[in-house]
Design a protein around this motif. Structure first.
Motif: not given
Length: 532
Positions: A398-404, A411-416, A431-434
């Protein structure tokens, strides 16, 4: 008075206008304001690429003198020239010189068709007003979206702080749990060594008992084997003289190896192991190994049949009459032979390991219980340690991920988000899949997992890629490029497949609504003021 042809011609090539109170700076037709200084009517004109210098009166004379076409900014003489539309009140525009006076209105101020058969209207002010309205709507959307974006940033900051704090706590716990795990490991090893020694002694006792049991069973089998061989010897010794001769062996049809209807001398000698006659010990030692398989495999051995035939009663022949006791003896003997014949073969030596289970003594049982307890405690500590390690790695990701730039896209992580498009339902989980699935049913097709941001230098966060999806038949692995733009809500608005197995999503989000001074400046890039 000397007539100045340059000034006279300049009156024709200079473009000037007064539009709704605004004034365009005087300069040759088709020249942008930024290049006005290069076109000085009081000097000879030098081609912008330095290829030539010509009298100024040759500028816009409808003849191409410069290699770069810079002497003809207002005509179509040069194929590589460009024409500048001032478009006062709207947005300036650059078009190829070939479009000048071609009968098509390219500039909203009609400047490109100054000597054309078509009459173009100047509608720059109307277009400028329309753009102003659209700009205001856009700015309002940016303001509203930016307000939501600010809440995203605040939430992300709080979550990142909480994640860092949780990470530090878990790392501290991991050190403690690792210490406990190491202690449990040492304790487990120590008690397992004692358990191993005790079990080795216990297994040695079991092995000793097993061997004793095998020896006892072997002796029993040897006795049974000898008894069976003795019974067969008696049955083959038809004259009951204690000796089996070749003729007696030949009388037993089971020894007919070539199935020609009789037992030959060679066949009899085979079963006598080459001896002319056999007594019981010699029969058991030399002949029995060859005879036994024949006896065991006979469905109804012929010894019984022959003896039963010899002892049948015949009322018309006194010589064949048996007394009652002899008949009973024969029946008992026949039953014994039949029992032995039908019983399974018992090998002379055991080929099956005898299993012996000996219960643990009190001290061994205690060591086994202690070892099991130590293993359970160690496994529990190891599981706890692994669980903390997994949580730590998840937090580190989570801390390594570039969230902007400010964490707004967290805010988009964990939502589909899903979209019905043609015959498919597309799903995007940032930040997960498509994935995609058919509306008629079936399993989801993986289009890719989170890759990285691949935006431009101006906006690094305008798009990202999902890669490594399900492999296409004879093609690449599926992937998705997601284009993000400002919106007042998080929404997947479009999905397409521009290239085989390469998908394109359009996604709107308040996280992309960056409202600052640069946005105001970029939207003010219109000519709503005088160039003076």
């Amino acid at each position: 008075m000397i007539f100045d042809y340059r000034k006279f011609l300049f009156c024709f090539i200079i473009n000037y206008s007064f539009i709704n109170g605004t004034t365009e700076v005087l300069r040759p037709r088709g020249v942008p304001l930024t290049k006005k200084s290069f076109y000085d009517p009081g000097k000879d004109f030098q081609c912008l690429d330095g290829s030539a210098t010509i009298p100024f009166l040759l500028v816009n004379d409808d003849y191409c003198d410069c290699d770069d076409g810079s002497d003809e900014p207002g005509t179509s003489a040069c194929s590589n020239g460009v024409f500048h539309c001032s478009n006062i009140g709207f947005v300036e525009k650059i078009i190829p010189s070939s479009r000048v006076n071609d009968g098509i209105c390219d500039c909203c101020d009609a400047s490109d068709e100054y000597n054309s058969s078509i009459k173009c209207e100047n509608n720059c002010l109307e277009l400028g007003e329309q753009m102003r309205i659209e700009r205001e709507r856009y700015l309002e959307l940016m303001k509203q979206g930016n307000e939501i974006r600010q809440t995203y940033i605040a939430t992300a900051k709080q979550k990142i702080d909480e994640t860092k704090q949780e990470l530090e706590t878990l790392k501290s716990q991991m050190n403690e749990v690792e210490s406990v795990k190491n202690e449990k490991f040492e304790a487990k090893n120590q008690v397992e060594e004692l358990e191993k020694e005790a079990l080795e002694k216990h297994r040695a006792k079991e092995e000793e008992l097993r061997k004793q049991k095998e020896e006892e069973e072997m002796k029993i089998r040897e006795i049974e084997e000898t008894k069976q061989a003795s019974d067969v010897f008696i049955k083959l010794d038809t004259d009951s003289d204690g000796i089996i001769t070749l003729d007696e062996l030949k009388s037993y049809q089971g020894f007919d190896r070539d199935n020609d209807g009789s037992v030959s001398d060679d066949e009899a000698k085979f079963f006598s192991n080459g001896l002319e006659q056999l007594v019981l010990p010699t029969f058991i030692e030399s002949s029995w190994p060859m005879v036994k398989p024949i006896i065991d495999n006979e469905p109804q051995n012929e010894v019984e049949q022959q003896q039963a035939s010899e002892y049948q009663t015949d009322d018309t022949n006194p010589e064949t009459t048996m007394n009652e006791d002899e008949s009973l003896d024969h029946e008992e003997e026949s039953d014994d032979i039949e029992h032995e014949s039908e019983s399974p073969s018992i090998p002379a030596e055991s080929t099956v390991s005898t299993s012996v289970t000996l219960e643990y003594d009190e001290s061994t049982q205690k060591l086994v219980d202690d070892a099991k307890k130590a293993r359970d405690e160690y496994n529990q500590a190891e599981a706890q340690y692994q669980d903390i390690q997994t949580k730590i790695r998840e937090l580190e990701v989570v801390l390594e991920t570039d969230f902007g730039p400010n964490g707004e896209y967290m805010a988009l992580k964990g939502s589909c988000f899903e979209l019905d498009e043609n015959e498919y339902v597309y799903k995007l989980c940032p930040f997960d899949s498509a994935s995609q699935r058919s509306k008629t049913g079936g399993t989801e097709t993986n289009l890719g997992r989170w890759g990285k941001w691949i935006g431009s230098e101006q906006n690094h966060y305008e798009r990202f890629i999902m890669e490594g999806g399900t492999q296409c038949w004879n093609g690449p692995a599926r992937s998705v490029i997601v284009h993000i733009s400002c919106g007042d809500d998080n929404q997947l608005i479009r999905a397409s497949e521009p290239n085989r197995c390469e998908y394109s999503f359009e996604f709107k989000s308040p996280a992309a609504c960056v409202f600052n001074q640069s946005i105001l400046e970029s939207t003010d890039n219109v000519h709503e003021h005088s160039e003076l």
